[in-house]
Scaffold this active site. Sequence first.
Site, PDB file in Angstrom:
ATOM      1  N   HIS A 160      -7.084  40.233 -31.674  1.00  0.00           N
ATOM      2  CA  HIS A 160      -6.118  40.060 -32.782  1.00  0.00           C
ATOM      3  C   HIS A 160      -6.566  39.374 -34.169  1.00  0.00           C
ATOM      4  O   HIS A 160      -5.925  39.219 -35.087  1.00  0.00           O
ATOM      5  CB  HIS A 160      -4.929  39.405 -32.139  1.00  0.00           C
ATOM      6  CG  HIS A 160      -5.057  37.790 -31.847  1.00  0.00           C
ATOM      7  ND1 HIS A 160      -5.467  37.515 -30.914  1.00  0.00           N
ATOM      8  CD2 HIS A 160      -4.935  36.893 -32.615  1.00  0.00           C
ATOM      9  CE1 HIS A 160      -5.195  36.152 -30.911  1.00  0.00           C
ATOM     10  NE2 HIS A 160      -5.052  35.762 -31.947  1.00  0.00           N
ATOM     11  N   ASP A 190      -7.402  41.711 -25.151  1.00  0.00           N
ATOM     12  CA  ASP A 190      -7.495  40.856 -26.462  1.00  0.00           C
ATOM     13  C   ASP A 190      -8.785  40.321 -26.652  1.00  0.00           C
ATOM     14  O   ASP A 190      -8.872  39.215 -27.369  1.00  0.00           O
ATOM     15  CB  ASP A 190      -6.287  39.665 -26.544  1.00  0.00           C
ATOM     16  CG  ASP A 190      -6.373  39.210 -27.936  1.00  0.00           C
ATOM     17  OD1 ASP A 190      -6.585  40.025 -28.966  1.00  0.00           O
ATOM     18  OD2 ASP A 190      -5.652  38.138 -28.148  1.00  0.00           O
ATOM     19  N   SER A 264      -8.008  30.573 -32.646  1.00  0.00           N
ATOM     20  CA  SER A 264      -8.098  31.985 -31.940  1.00  0.00           C
ATOM     21  C   SER A 264      -9.494  32.459 -31.950  1.00  0.00           C
ATOM     22  O   SER A 264     -10.101  32.582 -33.015  1.00  0.00           O
ATOM     23  CB  SER A 264      -7.187  32.918 -32.514  1.00  0.00           C
ATOM     24  OG  SER A 264      -6.000  32.776 -32.101  1.00  0.00           O
TER      25      SER A 264
END
Length: 521
Positions: A160, A190, A264
């Site tokens: 993402h 992911d 992230s």
Amino acid sequence: MNRPLSKRSKLRAALLAAPLTVAATGALIAAAPATHVKTETPAASAPVLRSESIGVANALSDAFRDVATHVLPSVVAIENRPDTSWQSAKQPIPDSGQSLEKENPFKGTPFEDMFRNHEFGRRGGNAPGQMTPRQAPRSQAGIGSGVIIDSAGIVLTNNHVVEGGGTVIIKTQDGREFTATEVLTDPQTDIAVVKFEGDSSLVAAKIGDSEAMEVGDWVVALGQPFGLESTVTAGIVSAKNRGIGITDRENFIQTDAAINPGNSGGPLVNLRGEVIGINTAISSRGGGNNGVGFAVPSNLAHWVSDQLVHHGQVKRSYLGVSIQPVNYELSTQLGVAPKSGVVVTNVFPKTPAAKTGLKTGDVIVNFGGIHVTTPQQLQLAVERSPLGNTLTVDVVRDGKSIELTYEPEAAPNQFGASTQSTEKSDGVKMQSLGLEISELSADVAKQLGMESQTGVVITRVQEGSAAAESGLKPGMVIVQVNRHDVSSPGEFEKQIAEDSDGSVLLLVRTTQGSRFVVVQN
């Protein structure tokens, strides 16, 4: 004639005279020009610090410092610069007379996302105050973190962070910028791999063994939160094997180390400086850190990255079964300990599971030498099975341990995909359970999307009954009662009548899969 004073009178006279004495003394003290009266009082001493405690604290501080020094050169910032030469049809350019939403006063700063209304979760917004696990947002549009795992030019990060196309830029700790030559992604976990032209001066992080981590172990999260450089936070492993519903393949490490917007894709490392996870998600009410973060385990992330680097995609093996966890109620029916394995609820024909010899009701406890206690663990163990190898599968069948042999096969596309429909019809009422059943005719089986299935179909469920509390619903097909196959309402009633312990073990199936259900009779 003077009378001697009593003891009480002497005490009273002394008390009356005391203020005068103090006042007089005070006047004398004030009148003395160079007299200093020093009152001796015991000095308050600070508590003695134990050298052992200081040593332990300093050792931990040294460990955090060493980890930061060792790993930070491998941490990078990732910027995804979208192609703005084309205007999206979903975002038309407003004319001068069109009213606009009030602009975020923090727009363009690292704190923009902290004051923006977010849509939480994968399937829509949350109720006010509800905390939901979600992917850790990037601090600015298109900015996240990553970690170099090969100095030749390979960065491990989140899908993402780099999804959506555009030009991906890698910014290293020494200020250099590299443009990605290839971006490979696996949305199911992911995880993404970013390739670029690296050189020997880059520092690659070492990948550790996430399975060796235990709850309570210290971990350190590194990344670029809020667009800031070289940020380090510390915490412990709070839980393992978490499934939170944001990806198809989940086995997250939960930690209380702060994972903030922009973290992230950054690494979660142990005190040896080894990467044991990739920071992925936070549980948050307002977009910031609430002490609940999630990371993809390094063992899974490393396997996915190897697949992407060598094949350009992830090649997964499959088994061909429906499974469910063994809870307490189910364990008493199957004769195994709770959470001691994963129970098979259906074996699809012409699949590796059928060839292996697995049967409905088998409890898989070890797969290829890996102890499994949740469906997620078994699924990931199966998918990582190398093609061409032979693995052992340890199961408990009817209370006895047996060993089977599994030969991995590549998973076909869209395996198990189907739709579900239900239809009511009159049938036989089972008052003790609170449900109504009917024969599964060919027409009904076709309507339910289970043409080849045998059993009885649930047509109605009484509200508040034992069947309703167990999750039974109209349209479900019951294929077994207490481990005995049933193909008619009569056989169903017979098995219910033979029940003696007050609970019934049902195997039910829908087009979405199969599962065991315990109903109190």
